[in-house]
Scaffold this active site. Sequence first.
Site, PDB file in Angstrom:
ATOM      1  N   GLY A 192      -7.181   1.316  -0.090  1.00  0.00           N
ATOM      2  CA  GLY A 192      -6.346   2.032  -1.034  1.00  0.00           C
ATOM      3  C   GLY A 192      -6.124   1.194  -2.277  1.00  0.00           C
ATOM      4  CB  CYS A 193      -5.652   2.069  -5.837  1.00  0.00           C
ATOM      5  SG  CYS A 193      -4.375   3.333  -5.725  1.00  0.00           S
ATOM      6  CG  HIS A 194      -0.494   1.592  -4.895  1.00  0.00           C
ATOM      7  ND1 HIS A 194      -0.057   1.192  -6.139  1.00  0.00           N
ATOM      8  CD2 HIS A 194      -0.451   2.955  -4.892  1.00  0.00           C
ATOM      9  CE1 HIS A 194       0.242   2.262  -6.856  1.00  0.00           C
ATOM     10  NE2 HIS A 194       0.014   3.334  -6.123  1.00  0.00           N
ATOM     11  CB  THR A 208      -7.111  -2.981  -3.800  1.00  0.00           C
ATOM     12  OG1 THR A 208      -7.959  -2.164  -2.973  1.00  0.00           O
ATOM     13  CG2 THR A 208      -7.967  -3.991  -4.555  1.00  0.00           C
TER      14      THR A 208
END
Length: 308
Positions: free
Chosen positions: A111-113, A115
Amino acid sequence: MFIDGQEGTTGLQIYERLGGREDIELLRIDPEKRKDAQERKKLLNDADLVFLCLPDAAAREAVALIENDRTKVIDASTAHRTSPGWVYGFPELLAGQRQRVKFAKRTANPGCHATGFLSAAAPLVATGVLPRDYPVTCYSLTGYSGGGKKMIAEYEGEGKDEALDSPRIYGTTLRHKHLPEMKALSGLDEPPVFCPIVDDYYKGMASCLMLHNARLTGKPTAEDLCEILARYYEDQQVVRVAPFEKEGSFLAANALAGTDRLELSVWGHEEQTIVVARFDNLGKGASGAAVQNMNLMLGFDETAGLAL
């Protein structure tokens, strides 16, 4: 290659990175058959590697349609990020992770957050500097493209709500969908208290980890922590650590928009530290990471097709 869910933001960005490459062949589904289970099943089984850019339930269904032991899968949803038998697709994160991705049949794209948080927290836990029982706090700024087509339309459409002109805190139940992977991959005993914020710009992220140095092993200074992270990511091509700067400055959350790399910056003094991970939520936070994982899984140069 087959992108199941190419019409979504992540799928379109993956296609953009792969469309001009001559070393791969992309299988395309007839737009009228996008929801035809038999046609999707055929393409899922014909491809050497499949990207799943789907909601969680649909991603699980797609995996179940694969009946051979040859097709490799990269799932961009949250469905399999902590599932047994799936490799977490962050090659730089932990010792041996790049090799795990390289030989994986099933890879879960981070997931972006997650990461951003993990890029700062996991190395400090792995090196023993950040105690596993430390009560971690993190906040993360993101552009609105991370919300997909519906949110993009809200921000860019006519009659835009004035509330969208300002930063908006969300995930206020403190049960964000990225928390399970943030806990599992960081090595922490508990997930962080995590607050995401979306703002009126298209793409780019800044994930911030805040620490009291006296509660860290050895009581390192902010500059010490910068050196620890720099050594941890030494010689990495996609993840880099900026030199320590003693003077404060403004940090733009969209500074790495349009790239597929991640940069860590460390700020602070003897008592307190902030570690900021900046990257593109559609790059290293989604589609760029997926292409990097594909390159490893198929034996290509790891950074082929990436903007660094």
